[in-house]
Design a protein around this motif. Structure first.
Motif, PDB file in Angstrom:
ATOM      1  N   ARG A  99       0.826  -1.192   0.000  1.00  0.00           N
ATOM      2  CA  ARG A  99       0.000   0.000   0.000  1.00  0.00           C
ATOM      3  C   ARG A  99       0.866   1.250   0.000  1.00  0.00           C
ATOM      4  O   ARG A  99       1.976   1.242   0.526  1.00  0.00           O
ATOM      5  N   PRO A 102      -2.603   0.701  -5.714  1.00  0.00           N
ATOM      6  CA  PRO A 102      -3.893   0.013  -5.902  1.00  0.00           C
ATOM      7  C   PRO A 102      -3.681  -1.460  -6.265  1.00  0.00           C
ATOM      8  O   PRO A 102      -2.796  -1.797  -7.064  1.00  0.00           O
ATOM      9  N   CYS A 366      -8.181   6.702  -7.320  1.00  0.00           N
ATOM     10  CA  CYS A 366      -7.488   6.650  -6.033  1.00  0.00           C
ATOM     11  C   CYS A 366      -7.120   8.048  -5.521  1.00  0.00           C
ATOM     12  O   CYS A 366      -6.902   8.957  -6.308  1.00  0.00           O
TER      13      CYS A 366
END
Length: 366
Positions: A99, A102, A366
């Motif tokens: 992380r 994505p 995102c």
């Protein structure tokens, strides 16, 4: 834009998918050396292929592998990671360290197929956890999307439908090696290919052959692939001499020759999601007979690839075999459609372009 793809199996699918996506954006592909080293030349040169010493599920070296894999990801700095199968165990532990990149995961089978003992070796919680850790999912059909939405707490705009791309490498191998089909001798050759497990419907094909014993004496059935021994149904066979049983791993050149030689490819499955065999047959321009399970009927019928019959119905399967056996014109029509579909709307490049569009959508959200 750069996508990093990960997968531990599914060689034929991965070659088609990764090579197709690489026509549209930068692709880094990390796969096990033991399964992919001999296939490196099958990938499009645009794929940045990384052959890793990827341990088996039960190996104690998995933590070290995850560390090395995470280092590779941080070095490559991809915009997105796509796990091409959720049939994993240890990767679940590494996801938190990737992380905020994505993560997209492809679900090939929402439920394990009946009799599929290979997939059952994985603990049930492992694929479930990977799905839940993934921000976005990919499936190969609208019906599968609905199954995923019913099962997992995902919003509809986070589950994307992409076609299973055509598998072209065996047809390309046949062309490179100038392989030719067996000479026509009046025999109608039917092929059941792949892993032979309960859901593949071999019993119903055997029953169909028995129905056709007297009306189609020139029928010959080849059952090729590892798994359950087809001879368990010998008592149901109309004529055991009409069978060519190859209950083992099939090498690439033999695969190519099998599809060159066959007149009809059958997928009499009692349960399915989608099928790589269908996408392989199309690349050879072969007509198919499939059962209306999973995405099979919804793929074959609208694209004119062959005939669709009810699952578990040996009489309807026998009728379809006889229809195609009696009509070379119909076989050629379906075969032509199949080849056009494999090289056109379902080609790796076309599906890869759709995948690239999904990637851009995911990264943009995102």
């Amino acid at each position: 834009m750069k996508a990093l793809l990960l997968v531990s199996e599914l060689e034929d699918y991965t070659i088609s998918f990764a090579s197709g996506v690489a026509q549209h954006l930068d692709v880094v592909l990390a796969v096990p050396r033991r399964r992919y080293a001999h296939l490196a030349s099958s990938f499009d040169p645009a794929v940045d292929l990384h052959l890793l010493d990827w341990p088996r599920h039960r190996s104690l070296s998995n933590p070290w592998f995850l560390y090395q894999l995470t280092r590779l990801i941080r070095r490559e700095q991809p915009n997105l990671i796509h796990l091409l199968s959720n049939s994993t165990l240890w990767l679940n532990l590494a996801v938190p360290f990737w992380r905020p990149i994505p993560l997209v995961t492809t679900i090939h089978d929402v439920e394990i197929h009946p009799g599929d003992m290979e997939t059952r070796t994985l603990p049930g919680w492992a694929p479930e956890l990977m799905v839940r850790q993934s921000g976005h999912l990919v499936v190969h059909g609208e019906g599968l999307k609905q199954l995923v939405l019913d099962r997992y707490a995902k919003s509809a705009d986070h589950v994307h439908v992409l076609s299973h791309p055509s598998i072209l490498r065996y047809a390309e191998l046949a062309r490179r090696q100038k392989m030719t089909p067996r000479e026509a001798d009046g025999t109608i050759r039917v092929l059941l290919f792949g892993r032979i497990f309960a859901y593949k419907g071999l019993e119903h094909l055997v029953r169909a052959e028995a129905i056709l014993k007297d009306v189609l004496p020139n029928l010959r059935i080849t059952v090729a692939g590892r798994g359950d021994d087809p001879r368990i149904f010998q008592a149901l066979m109309g004529d055991a001499g009409r069978y060519d049983i190859r209950n083992r791993f099939i090498e690439d050149t033999e695969v190519a020759q099998l599809f060159l030689d066959t007149d009809i490819v059958v997928l009499p499955y009692t349960e399915a999601s989608q099928s790589g065999v269908l996408n392989l047959a199309a690349a050879f321009g072969k007509p198919v007979i499939v059962t209306d399970v999973g995405e099979l009927g919804g793929t074959v019928q609208p694209n004119g690839l062959g005939m669709v019959v009810p699952p578990g119905d040996a009489k309807e399967l026998a009728a379809a075999v006889r229809t195609l056996a009696d009509s070379g014109e119909l076989r050629n029509k379906f075969g032509t459609n199949a080849l056009q579909w494999a090289k056109g709307p379902n080609s790796p490049e076309r599906v890869g372009g759709q995948a690239a569009a999904v990637y851009r959508e995911v990264v943009g959200s995102c």
